[in-house]
Design a protein around this motif. Structure first.
Motif, PDB file in Angstrom:
ATOM      1  N   GLU A 287       0.825  -1.214   0.000  1.00 27.42           N
ATOM      2  CA  GLU A 287       0.000   0.000   0.000  1.00 27.42           C
ATOM      3  C   GLU A 287       0.857   1.260   0.000  1.00 27.42           C
ATOM      4  N   SER A 288       1.915   1.243   0.777  1.00 30.10           N
ATOM      5  CA  SER A 288       2.804   2.404   0.845  1.00 30.10           C
ATOM      6  C   SER A 288       3.459   2.679  -0.509  1.00 30.10           C
ATOM      7  N   ALA A 289       3.935   1.622  -1.164  1.00 27.88           N
ATOM      8  CA  ALA A 289       4.563   1.792  -2.475  1.00 27.88           C
ATOM      9  C   ALA A 289       3.543   2.228  -3.515  1.00 27.88           C
ATOM     10  N   ALA A 290       2.343   1.643  -3.466  1.00 29.20           N
ATOM     11  CA  ALA A 290       1.304   1.997  -4.431  1.00 29.20           C
ATOM     12  C   ALA A 290       0.885   3.457  -4.279  1.00 29.20           C
ATOM     13  N   ALA A 291       0.786   3.930  -3.045  1.00 31.61           N
ATOM     14  CA  ALA A 291       0.420   5.324  -2.799  1.00 31.61           C
ATOM     15  C   ALA A 291       1.481   6.270  -3.357  1.00 31.61           C
ATOM     16  N   ALA A 292       2.749   5.906  -3.192  1.00 28.60           N
ATOM     17  CA  ALA A 292       3.829   6.742  -3.719  1.00 28.60           C
ATOM     18  C   ALA A 292       3.807   6.757  -5.250  1.00 28.60           C
ATOM     19  N   LEU A 293       3.521   5.624  -5.859  1.00 24.38           N
ATOM     20  CA  LEU A 293       3.449   5.560  -7.319  1.00 24.38           C
ATOM     21  C   LEU A 293       2.253   6.345  -7.850  1.00 24.38           C
ATOM     22  N   LYS A 294       1.159   6.292  -7.147  1.00 26.41           N
ATOM     23  CA  LYS A 294      -0.013   7.084  -7.540  1.00 26.41           C
ATOM     24  C   LYS A 294       0.321   8.576  -7.476  1.00 26.41           C
ATOM     25  N   GLU A 295       1.028   8.963  -6.439  1.00 26.99           N
ATOM     26  CA  GLU A 295       1.458  10.352  -6.306  1.00 26.99           C
ATOM     27  C   GLU A 295       2.398  10.753  -7.444  1.00 26.99           C
ATOM     28  N   ALA A 296       3.159   9.783  -7.949  1.00 22.72           N
ATOM     29  CA  ALA A 296       4.102  10.054  -9.042  1.00 22.72           C
ATOM     30  C   ALA A 296       3.428  10.124 -10.405  1.00 22.72           C
ATOM     31  N   GLY A 297       2.137   9.774 -10.496  1.00 24.20           N
ATOM     32  CA  GLY A 297       1.416   9.918 -11.758  1.00 24.20           C
ATOM     33  C   GLY A 297       0.826   8.648 -12.329  1.00 24.20           C
ATOM     34  N   PHE A 298       1.038   7.496 -11.659  1.00 23.19           N
ATOM     35  CA  PHE A 298       0.432   6.248 -12.116  1.00 23.19           C
ATOM     36  C   PHE A 298      -0.999   6.162 -11.606  1.00 23.19           C
ATOM     37  N   THR A 299      -1.838   5.468 -12.339  1.00 19.79           N
ATOM     38  CA  THR A 299      -3.169   5.168 -11.813  1.00 19.79           C
ATOM     39  C   THR A 299      -3.008   4.067 -10.765  1.00 19.79           C
ATOM     40  N   PRO A 300      -3.999   3.854  -9.902  1.00 18.46           N
ATOM     41  CA  PRO A 300      -3.885   2.775  -8.904  1.00 18.46           C
ATOM     42  C   PRO A 300      -3.597   1.413  -9.533  1.00 18.46           C
ATOM     43  N   THR A 301      -4.272   1.105 -10.639  1.00 19.10           N
ATOM     44  CA  THR A 301      -4.025  -0.184 -11.296  1.00 19.10           C
ATOM     45  C   THR A 301      -2.611  -0.246 -11.836  1.00 19.10           C
ATOM     46  N   GLN A 302      -2.163   0.839 -12.490  1.00 19.92           N
ATOM     47  CA  GLN A 302      -0.794   0.869 -13.004  1.00 19.92           C
ATOM     48  C   GLN A 302       0.218   0.748 -11.871  1.00 19.92           C
ATOM     49  N   ALA A 303      -0.070   1.367 -10.745  1.00 20.94           N
ATOM     50  CA  ALA A 303       0.842   1.291  -9.604  1.00 20.94           C
ATOM     51  C   ALA A 303       1.049  -0.158  -9.168  1.00 20.94           C
ATOM     52  N   LEU A 304      -0.044  -0.919  -9.094  1.00 18.96           N
ATOM     53  CA  LEU A 304       0.081  -2.329  -8.717  1.00 18.96           C
ATOM     54  C   LEU A 304       0.792  -3.132  -9.798  1.00 18.96           C
ATOM     55  N   HIS A 305       0.594  -2.754 -11.062  1.00 11.95           N
ATOM     56  CA  HIS A 305       1.309  -3.422 -12.155  1.00 11.95           C
ATOM     57  C   HIS A 305       2.815  -3.170 -12.033  1.00 11.95           C
TER      58      HIS A 305
END
Length: 267
Positions: free
Chosen positions: A175-193
């Motif tokens: 969750e922590s990594a996904a939140a950081a990736l979302k903040e960087a511009g990825f969508t939630p699905t892309q973040a998990l990918h």
């Protein structure tokens, strides 16, 4: 045998016990004397100190100190350190390693599946890189640290490769990594990918690097394969080569994933 007699016998032997093995043996004897369905056999770890305090204050303090040193993390550490690997892991064997009978061990790790899930969490938790700053930088640092940690425990690779993160601690890391990736511009699905792509890349690379066929084969005849022979002579398959090919592939992967982020931002 009555509950009182069983507890008295247990306390008599416990008072004389001075080692973890001694404590484990007394539990085994108590269970054997009363049977698995006897009320004494159903006592949970938090009850032992209270029972013993009623009968023998000194023994209660000794046993309580022993139990207080036991924790889920200690149980998992013992499983991780098992030289025979996870294939040979059993709750009885693990209990013996930490000095308790399996009935007590189940209080900390309910079953073997929970132990395996916990081992995945334990290895991931040792990667101390946090998702802070530019996403490529921390993702690369995480991948490199993850590789190092996995190489320390090659016997655990089949578990890490086949069991998804399922514990609260592991899910918090995701969750922590996904939140950081979302903040960087990825969508939630892309973040998990992205998380899946990077983690499976590391696991796959380490499987090849630490596998039984990962070392050089001096008997391999490369007379008809001049390019392969030249690469081998230049160090193909060496530890340095493994590090370099890991970095090469990781950089290419992160470059490609970054284009997905940019493309998402432009839509």
């Amino acid at each position: 045998m009555t509950v009182t007699a069983a507890v008295e016998r247990f306390l008599d032997s416990l008072t004389a016990a001075t080692t973890r093995a001694g404590y484990a043996e007394t539990l085994i004897r108590l269970t054997a004397a009363t049977g698995p369905h006897h009320p004494v056999a159903a006592l949970r770890p938090e009850h032992y100190a209270a029972v013993m305090d009623h009968w023998n204050t000194a023994a209660a303090a000794t046993w309580n100190r022993h139990l207080s040193a036991l924790s889920r993390e200690r149980v998992l550490e013992a499983a991780l350190a098992d030289r025979e690997g996870v294939a040979a892991l059993s709750m009885r064997k693990l209990g013996k390693e930490v000095g308790v009978e399996a009935i007590t061990l189940y209080y900390y790790v309910p079953n073997k599946d929970a132990a395996l899930d916990g081992l995945v969490e334990l290895v991931v938790s040792r990667v101390t890189v946090r998702p802070v700053g530019e996403w490529r930088a921390w993702a690369k640092a995480f991948a490199e640290s993850f590789r190092v940690e996995l190489l320390r425990h090659p016997a655990l690779m089949p578990v890490v490769a086949t069991r998804p993160v399922a514990t609260p601690g592991g899910l918090r890391t995701v969750e922590s990594a996904a939140a950081a990736l979302k903040e960087a511009g990825f969508t939630p699905t892309q973040a998990l990918h992205v998380i899946n792509a990077v983690s499976t890349f590391v696991v796959g690379h380490v499987l090849a690097e630490a596998g039984p066929g990962s070392t050089d084969n001096p008997d391999l005849d490369l007379a008809d394969y001049p390019v392969l022979a030249e690469a081998m002579a230049a160090g193909l398959g060496s530890p340095q080569d493994h590090r370099e090919r890991f970095e090469l592939a990781l950089n290419a992967l992160l470059d490609g994933l970054d284009r997905v982020r940019v493309g998402s931002a432009n839509t």
